[in-house]
Design a protein around this motif. Structure first.
Motif, PDB file in Angstrom:
ATOM      1  N   ILE A  47       0.867  -1.175   0.000  1.00  0.00           N
ATOM      2  CA  ILE A  47       0.000   0.000   0.000  1.00  0.00           C
ATOM      3  C   ILE A  47       0.901   1.220   0.000  1.00  0.00           C
ATOM      4  O   ILE A  47       1.868   1.285   0.763  1.00  0.00           O
ATOM      5  CB  ILE A  47      -0.926   0.037   1.226  1.00  0.00           C
ATOM      6  CG1 ILE A  47      -1.940  -1.095   1.143  1.00  0.00           C
ATOM      7  CG2 ILE A  47      -1.644   1.377   1.336  1.00  0.00           C
ATOM      8  CD1 ILE A  47      -2.831  -1.208   2.356  1.00  0.00           C
ATOM      9  N   GLY A  48       0.604   2.190  -0.854  1.00  0.00           N
ATOM     10  CA  GLY A  48       1.352   3.441  -0.898  1.00  0.00           C
ATOM     11  C   GLY A  48       0.429   4.615  -0.609  1.00  0.00           C
ATOM     12  O   GLY A  48      -0.719   4.629  -1.047  1.00  0.00           O
ATOM     13  N   VAL A  49       0.938   5.558   0.154  1.00  0.00           N
ATOM     14  CA  VAL A  49       0.219   6.803   0.416  1.00  0.00           C
ATOM     15  C   VAL A  49       1.043   7.909  -0.232  1.00  0.00           C
ATOM     16  O   VAL A  49       2.193   8.130   0.158  1.00  0.00           O
ATOM     17  CB  VAL A  49       0.040   7.050   1.931  1.00  0.00           C
ATOM     18  CG1 VAL A  49      -0.709   8.352   2.170  1.00  0.00           C
ATOM     19  CG2 VAL A  49      -0.672   5.873   2.588  1.00  0.00           C
ATOM     20  N   LEU A  50       0.477   8.560  -1.241  1.00  0.00           N
ATOM     21  CA  LEU A  50       1.214   9.541  -2.034  1.00  0.00           C
ATOM     22  C   LEU A  50       0.627  10.932  -1.845  1.00  0.00           C
ATOM     23  O   LEU A  50      -0.590  11.087  -1.808  1.00  0.00           O
ATOM     24  CB  LEU A  50       1.158   9.179  -3.517  1.00  0.00           C
ATOM     25  CG  LEU A  50       1.920   7.934  -3.958  1.00  0.00           C
ATOM     26  CD1 LEU A  50       1.237   6.665  -3.494  1.00  0.00           C
ATOM     27  CD2 LEU A  50       2.067   7.925  -5.448  1.00  0.00           C
ATOM     28  N   ARG A  51       1.499  11.904  -1.757  1.00  0.00           N
ATOM     29  CA  ARG A  51       1.078  13.308  -1.659  1.00  0.00           C
ATOM     30  C   ARG A  51       1.718  14.072  -2.815  1.00  0.00           C
ATOM     31  O   ARG A  51       2.901  13.929  -3.095  1.00  0.00           O
ATOM     32  CB  ARG A  51       1.515  13.926  -0.338  1.00  0.00           C
ATOM     33  CG  ARG A  51       1.181  15.431  -0.257  1.00  0.00           C
ATOM     34  CD  ARG A  51       1.499  16.030   1.080  1.00  0.00           C
ATOM     35  NE  ARG A  51       0.631  15.511   2.126  1.00  0.00           N
ATOM     36  CZ  ARG A  51      -0.607  15.921   2.367  1.00  0.00           C
ATOM     37  NH1 ARG A  51      -1.152  16.859   1.610  1.00  0.00           N
ATOM     38  NH2 ARG A  51      -1.314  15.415   3.350  1.00  0.00           N
ATOM     39  N   THR A  52       0.900  14.872  -3.472  1.00  0.00           N
ATOM     40  CA  THR A  52       1.401  15.724  -4.545  1.00  0.00           C
ATOM     41  C   THR A  52       1.374  17.178  -4.093  1.00  0.00           C
ATOM     42  O   THR A  52       0.608  17.548  -3.203  1.00  0.00           O
ATOM     43  CB  THR A  52       0.545  15.581  -5.820  1.00  0.00           C
ATOM     44  OG1 THR A  52      -0.782  15.992  -5.532  1.00  0.00           O
ATOM     45  CG2 THR A  52       0.564  14.158  -6.331  1.00  0.00           C
ATOM     46  N   ARG A  53       2.225  17.946  -4.699  1.00  0.00           N
ATOM     47  CA  ARG A  53       2.240  19.388  -4.432  1.00  0.00           C
ATOM     48  C   ARG A  53       2.678  20.074  -5.721  1.00  0.00           C
ATOM     49  O   ARG A  53       3.699  19.704  -6.297  1.00  0.00           O
ATOM     50  CB  ARG A  53       3.207  19.704  -3.291  1.00  0.00           C
ATOM     51  CG  ARG A  53       3.054  21.126  -2.780  1.00  0.00           C
ATOM     52  CD  ARG A  53       3.718  21.325  -1.423  1.00  0.00           C
ATOM     53  NE  ARG A  53       2.980  20.598  -0.375  1.00  0.00           N
ATOM     54  CZ  ARG A  53       3.524  19.635   0.385  1.00  0.00           C
ATOM     55  NH1 ARG A  53       4.765  19.267   0.223  1.00  0.00           N
ATOM     56  NH2 ARG A  53       2.801  19.040   1.316  1.00  0.00           N
ATOM     57  N   ASP A  54       1.886  21.021  -6.180  1.00  0.00           N
ATOM     58  CA  ASP A  54       2.171  21.751  -7.420  1.00  0.00           C
ATOM     59  C   ASP A  54       2.374  20.809  -8.606  1.00  0.00           C
ATOM     60  O   ASP A  54       3.249  21.013  -9.444  1.00  0.00           O
ATOM     61  CB  ASP A  54       3.404  22.641  -7.242  1.00  0.00           C
ATOM     62  CG  ASP A  54       3.223  23.666  -6.142  1.00  0.00           C
ATOM     63  OD1 ASP A  54       2.099  24.199  -6.017  1.00  0.00           O
ATOM     64  OD2 ASP A  54       4.195  23.933  -5.407  1.00  0.00           O
ATOM     65  N   GLY A  55       1.579  19.744  -8.651  1.00  0.00           N
ATOM     66  CA  GLY A  55       1.627  18.820  -9.776  1.00  0.00           C
ATOM     67  C   GLY A  55       2.784  17.839  -9.743  1.00  0.00           C
ATOM     68  O   GLY A  55       2.982  17.084 -10.692  1.00  0.00           O
ATOM     69  N   LYS A  56       3.547  17.811  -8.653  1.00  0.00           N
ATOM     70  CA  LYS A  56       4.694  16.901  -8.529  1.00  0.00           C
ATOM     71  C   LYS A  56       4.513  16.014  -7.309  1.00  0.00           C
ATOM     72  O   LYS A  56       3.865  16.397  -6.335  1.00  0.00           O
ATOM     73  CB  LYS A  56       5.995  17.687  -8.400  1.00  0.00           C
ATOM     74  CG  LYS A  56       6.305  18.517  -9.616  1.00  0.00           C
ATOM     75  CD  LYS A  56       7.596  19.268  -9.424  1.00  0.00           C
ATOM     76  CE  LYS A  56       7.868  20.134 -10.653  1.00  0.00           C
ATOM     77  NZ  LYS A  56       9.069  20.916 -10.492  1.00  0.00           N
ATOM     78  N   LEU A  57       5.105  14.837  -7.367  1.00  0.00           N
ATOM     79  CA  LEU A  57       5.071  13.931  -6.233  1.00  0.00           C
ATOM     80  C   LEU A  57       5.947  14.503  -5.121  1.00  0.00           C
ATOM     81  O   LEU A  57       7.138  14.721  -5.297  1.00  0.00           O
ATOM     82  CB  LEU A  57       5.579  12.545  -6.649  1.00  0.00           C
ATOM     83  CG  LEU A  57       5.482  11.453  -5.602  1.00  0.00           C
ATOM     84  CD1 LEU A  57       4.039  11.230  -5.171  1.00  0.00           C
ATOM     85  CD2 LEU A  57       6.064  10.169  -6.151  1.00  0.00           C
ATOM     86  N   ALA A  58       5.348  14.785  -3.971  1.00  0.00           N
ATOM     87  CA  ALA A  58       6.079  15.405  -2.863  1.00  0.00           C
ATOM     88  C   ALA A  58       6.459  14.397  -1.783  1.00  0.00           C
ATOM     89  O   ALA A  58       7.431  14.606  -1.059  1.00  0.00           O
ATOM     90  CB  ALA A  58       5.236  16.519  -2.249  1.00  0.00           C
ATOM     91  N   HIS A  59       5.686  13.321  -1.662  1.00  0.00           N
ATOM     92  CA  HIS A  59       5.961  12.356  -0.599  1.00  0.00           C
ATOM     93  C   HIS A  59       5.353  11.013  -0.976  1.00  0.00           C
ATOM     94  O   HIS A  59       4.264  10.946  -1.543  1.00  0.00           O
ATOM     95  CB  HIS A  59       5.346  12.850   0.713  1.00  0.00           C
ATOM     96  CG  HIS A  59       5.634  11.981   1.888  1.00  0.00           C
ATOM     97  ND1 HIS A  59       6.819  12.021   2.573  1.00  0.00           N
ATOM     98  CD2 HIS A  59       4.884  11.051   2.502  1.00  0.00           C
ATOM     99  CE1 HIS A  59       6.790  11.148   3.550  1.00  0.00           C
ATOM    100  NE2 HIS A  59       5.621  10.548   3.532  1.00  0.00           N
TER     101      HIS A  59
END
Length: 76
Positions: A47-59
């Motif tokens: 399982i992955g939890v992904l965060r984007t910021r300004d259209g880019k993968l941040a975490h």
């Protein structure tokens, strides 16, 4: 067992889950790999939890089913 998986052969059963936060998604998937020493193919869920910021993968935080991985490489 050191270097137990020589390669990942497939990423399957991918399911994306939207969250209340539009910058965060949760993804379920199964990785398939081949054991170096035996040639046996096995799989394990992740399982992955992904965060984007300004259209880019941040975490990216990933959770593995460690017992399934240990079984796959003959360590369970």
């Amino acid at each position: 067992m050191r270097n137990a998986v020589s390669r990942f052969d497939d990423c399957r059963n991918v399911v994306l889950h939207e969250t209340a936060d539009p910058e965060v998604i949760v993804v379920e998937y199964e990785l398939v790999g081949t054991h170096t020493a035996t040639g046996v193919t096995a799989s394990a869920p992740f399982i992955g939890v992904l965060r984007t910021r300004d259209g880019k993968l941040a975490h990216w935080r990933e959770y593995q089913h460690t017992f399934a991985i240990a079984q796959a490489v003959g360590q369970a």
